[in-house]
Design a protein around this motif. Sequence first.
Motif, PDB file in Angstrom:
ATOM      1  N   TYR A 105      34.927  26.073 -36.487  1.00 14.33           N
ATOM      2  CA  TYR A 105      35.354  26.942 -35.409  1.00 14.33           C
ATOM      3  C   TYR A 105      34.625  28.274 -35.484  1.00 14.33           C
ATOM      4  O   TYR A 105      34.341  28.782 -36.575  1.00 14.33           O
ATOM      5  CB  TYR A 105      36.868  27.161 -35.486  1.00 14.33           C
ATOM      6  N   ASN A 106      34.382  28.876 -34.333  1.00 17.98           N
ATOM      7  CA  ASN A 106      33.634  30.130 -34.287  1.00 17.98           C
ATOM      8  C   ASN A 106      34.511  31.368 -34.308  1.00 17.98           C
ATOM      9  O   ASN A 106      33.997  32.476 -34.479  1.00 17.98           O
ATOM     10  CB  ASN A 106      32.749  30.172 -33.035  1.00 17.98           C
ATOM     11  N   ASN A 107      35.799  31.190 -34.107  1.00 24.21           N
ATOM     12  CA  ASN A 107      36.698  32.338 -34.041  1.00 24.21           C
ATOM     13  C   ASN A 107      37.855  32.150 -35.019  1.00 24.21           C
ATOM     14  O   ASN A 107      38.484  31.093 -35.024  1.00 24.21           O
ATOM     15  CB  ASN A 107      37.253  32.499 -32.620  1.00 24.21           C
ATOM     16  N   TRP A 108      38.123  33.191 -35.804  1.00 24.01           N
ATOM     17  CA  TRP A 108      39.128  33.105 -36.850  1.00 24.01           C
ATOM     18  C   TRP A 108      40.015  34.347 -36.846  1.00 24.01           C
ATOM     19  O   TRP A 108      39.563  35.459 -36.559  1.00 24.01           O
ATOM     20  CB  TRP A 108      38.457  33.002 -38.224  1.00 24.01           C
ATOM     21  N   GLY A 109      41.270  34.120 -37.193  1.00 22.78           N
ATOM     22  CA  GLY A 109      42.173  35.242 -37.406  1.00 22.78           C
ATOM     23  C   GLY A 109      42.077  35.758 -38.826  1.00 22.78           C
ATOM     24  O   GLY A 109      41.300  35.241 -39.634  1.00 22.78           O
ATOM     25  N   GLN A 110      42.878  36.772 -39.121  1.00 18.73           N
ATOM     26  CA  GLN A 110      42.858  37.397 -40.442  1.00 18.73           C
ATOM     27  C   GLN A 110      43.751  36.682 -41.446  1.00 18.73           C
ATOM     28  O   GLN A 110      43.631  36.923 -42.653  1.00 18.73           O
ATOM     29  CB  GLN A 110      43.281  38.860 -40.332  1.00 18.73           C
ATOM     30  N   GLY A 111      44.640  35.845 -40.985  1.00 21.34           N
ATOM     31  CA  GLY A 111      45.485  35.069 -41.874  1.00 21.34           C
ATOM     32  C   GLY A 111      46.873  35.647 -42.054  1.00 21.34           C
ATOM     33  O   GLY A 111      47.112  36.843 -41.877  1.00 21.34           O
ATOM     34  N   THR A 112      47.786  34.763 -42.406  1.00 21.53           N
ATOM     35  CA  THR A 112      49.153  35.151 -42.737  1.00 21.53           C
ATOM     36  C   THR A 112      49.575  34.364 -43.975  1.00 21.53           C
ATOM     37  O   THR A 112      49.341  33.160 -44.064  1.00 21.53           O
ATOM     38  CB  THR A 112      50.105  34.911 -41.547  1.00 21.53           C
ATOM     39  N   GLN A 113      50.172  35.046 -44.927  1.00 16.65           N
ATOM     40  CA  GLN A 113      50.483  34.429 -46.212  1.00 16.65           C
ATOM     41  C   GLN A 113      51.779  33.637 -46.149  1.00 16.65           C
ATOM     42  O   GLN A 113      52.801  34.120 -45.629  1.00 16.65           O
ATOM     43  CB  GLN A 113      50.595  35.504 -47.296  1.00 16.65           C
TER      44      GLN A 113
END
Length: 118
Positions: A105-113
């Motif tokens: 994928y070309n677009n990513w979020g920052q993440g959630t733990q």
Amino acid sequence: QVQLVESGGGSVQAGGSLRLSCAASQSTAYMAWFRQAPGKEREGVAAITGRGMTTYADSVTGRFTISRDNAENTMYLQMSNLKPGDTAMYYCAADFNYWGLMAHYNNWGQGTQVTISS
């Protein structure tokens, strides 16, 4: 470039549930959830098309459900019967051309733990 913002992570005991959300800045054809535990490679968890077709990793089949609200440009991951092995940073991903559980994928979020205690 699609902006993605995850939310809903937290700490729960094994057997519990969590619901993750991913808000996108615009409509995208394909979206997915990935996760990465410390010292491990990023792995695909679930993916969904704009029409609602879904695919899951074997490790979460029957426990996790991916869904999306196209009107709100939001994707969800309902996680149930959580296990300590589900502990990881969970990332939202989106793309206009690729759909699947590989990290193309070309677009990513920052993440959630997400942390699951036994």
